[in-house]
Design a protein around this motif. Structure first.
Motif, PDB file in Angstrom:
ATOM      1  N   GLY A 157       0.808  -1.209   0.000  1.00 49.23           N
ATOM      2  CA  GLY A 157       0.000   0.000   0.000  1.00 49.23           C
ATOM      3  C   GLY A 157       0.839   1.256   0.000  1.00 49.23           C
ATOM      4  N   GLY A 158       2.058   1.179   0.532  1.00 46.92           N
ATOM      5  CA  GLY A 158       2.973   2.318   0.548  1.00 46.92           C
ATOM      6  C   GLY A 158       3.997   2.198  -0.559  1.00 46.92           C
ATOM      7  N   VAL A 159       4.399   3.322  -1.112  1.00 46.14           N
ATOM      8  CA  VAL A 159       5.279   3.313  -2.281  1.00 46.14           C
ATOM      9  C   VAL A 159       6.636   2.688  -1.972  1.00 46.14           C
ATOM     10  N   ASN A 160       7.167   2.907  -0.780  1.00 43.14           N
ATOM     11  CA  ASN A 160       8.516   2.441  -0.463  1.00 43.14           C
ATOM     12  C   ASN A 160       8.559   1.397   0.646  1.00 43.14           C
ATOM     13  N   THR A 161       7.421   0.765   0.943  1.00 46.47           N
ATOM     14  CA  THR A 161       7.410  -0.237   2.011  1.00 46.47           C
ATOM     15  C   THR A 161       7.509  -1.637   1.433  1.00 46.47           C
ATOM     16  N   THR A 162       8.112  -2.552   2.184  1.00 45.99           N
ATOM     17  CA  THR A 162       8.177  -3.960   1.782  1.00 45.99           C
ATOM     18  C   THR A 162       7.334  -4.842   2.696  1.00 45.99           C
TER      19      THR A 162
END
Length: 421
Positions: free
Chosen positions: A279-284
């Motif tokens: 859901g977040g652009v830079n989260t894994t």
């Protein structure tokens, strides 16, 4: 400890469901008429709740440090409101990015991937059969019509993928991460393709080969116990599907994965990549300890990418993105269907797990899966996780392929064919 109780009191009152806490010493705080009761055996777990570390609280429930009574749906409704902020906040520092890449590389060797896949999928075929549909499709269903049952929606999803790929009799079709064979066999039986599936799960490999034999599909359908990196590239496939698999690949290996897909695909062929996206652009993974919980108890080594990153990796592999479809709320409904089915059969699930190689931990495994299914359902509802079907092609370089000049693939560059009844 009075500080913790004072901090929690207004939060408990504001929850959409009644939550009561039984704290060490026997005192009960929170709503008098409670939908959910959490029993804390030590103060450390109460501090975890006060800090909004929902994933760590889940770990305490699995390990028996916190008792739980009530419906999973009510517990998740409370959990969503106890978070201190969004669990998809991004850490974009260069140091954090480098650490993520190093960890990703270390976690995704062929041997590690096999171990991690078997940890999850080889828990017990009979356990999964309790709450999956009859085809044992372990991925997001497609509720084409609102009144569909889970079984109907899973068949709808299988057909949706086959339609998008424009499968035709006699075509060579590859299913990467074929699971218990739902898509592999559906494509062979309903679309007449020559189908190859691969998995790293020994249980799934044995199960699908039994089905192939019972359906007398030998010679036209095969299931191999094989890593995607080991597939022979000497004879390309017309169409490729990867459903619920690339979450196991790892961010650092995405170029390897999509590069392999391209080399396995005939010029002009189509590939469908269906998988969970961040859901977040830079989260894994999800924050507040939720991603750590899944990594420890459910999917070790799992990593998520935002859809924009997936599209970039596909483009770098010279795959042309043709169609993107977000099925996020479909997965929320799918997961709630799985969760409700498991909740209805808890004694049987416990009995089944006690017959496996992890019998000693059967109660812990069951608690972990109860929290995982319901927690993921909540996460898809909230938009913290998403699910994308990305259809792409390997352009054939021919300017006049197909009905449209410059199409360069089998795709007709309109969506009508997907939805024709």
């Amino acid at each position: 400890m009075d500080f913790l109780l004072r901090k929690l009191a207004p939060q408990l009152e504001a929850l959409p469901v009644g939550l009561a806490l039984e704290i060490p010493g026997g005192q009960r705080v929170g709503r008098s008429s409670a939908d959910v009761v959490l029993t804390f055996h030590d103060w450390g777990s109460l501090a975890v709740l006060a800090a909004g570390q929902i994933g760590k609280l889940g770990e305490d429930i699995v390990e028996g440090r916190v008792g739980f009574e009530g419906r999973m749906r009510d517990l998740m409704a409370a959990a969503a409101h106890l978070l201190p902020g969004s669990p998809v906040a991004s850490d974009t520092s260069w140091w954090s990015d480098m650490l993520r890449r190093a960890r990703s590389l270390a976690q995704h060797s062929p041997q590690k991937d096999a171990e991690q896949v078997q940890f999850h999928y080889d828990v017990s075929d009979d356990f999964y059969a309790l709450w999956l549909d009859p085809h044992r499709v372990y991925s997001c269903a497609y509720y084409r019509d609102p009144g569909m049952s889970l079984a109907q929606a899973q068949e709808s999803k299988l057909d949706h993928i086959c339609r998008k790929l424009m499968l035709r009799p006699g075509e060579r079709f590859l299913d990467v991460g074929a699971g218990w064979g739902g898509l592999l066999l559906w494509a062979a039986e309903h679309y007449g393709v020559d189908a190859t599936g691969i998995t790293l799960s020994k249980n799934q490999h044995a199960h699908v080969n039994r089905l192939i034999e019972s359906k007398r599909l030998q010679g036209r359908v095969r299931m191999e116990l094989r890593d995607y990196r080991e597939l022979d590239e000497s004879r390309a496939f017309d169409k490729i599907a990867s459903v619920g698999m690339f979450e196991h690949v790892g961010r650092a290996n995405m170029h390897v994965y999509f590069g392999k897909i391209r080399r396995l695909l005939k010029p002009g062929g189509l590939v469908m990549n269906h998988g969970i996206t961040a859901g977040g652009v830079n989260t894994t993974q999800l924050g507040a300890g939720m991603g750590d919980f899944i990594g420890k108890y459910i999917f070790p080594g799992g990593e998520l990418l935002h859809a924009s990153h997936v599209l970039r990796e596909m483009a770098l592999a010279d795959l042309e993105m043709l169609d993107a479809e977000n099925l996020r709320p479909h997965y929320a409904r799918t997961l709630w269907a799985w969760s409700d089915a498991l909740e209805e059969q808890l004694p049987e699930a416990q009995r089944v797990l006690e017959t496996t190689g992890r019998a000693r931990d059967a109660a812990k495994v069951l608690r972990a899966y109860r929290l995982y299914l319901a927690g993921c359902a909540m996460s898809f509802e909230q938009g913290w996780l998403s699910l994308h079907q990305l259809l792409a092609s390997r352009p054939d370089g021919r300017p006049q392929t197909g009905a449209l000049r410059g199409a360069q693939s089998a795709y007709p560059f309109n969506r009508e064919y997907i939805y024709e009844r």
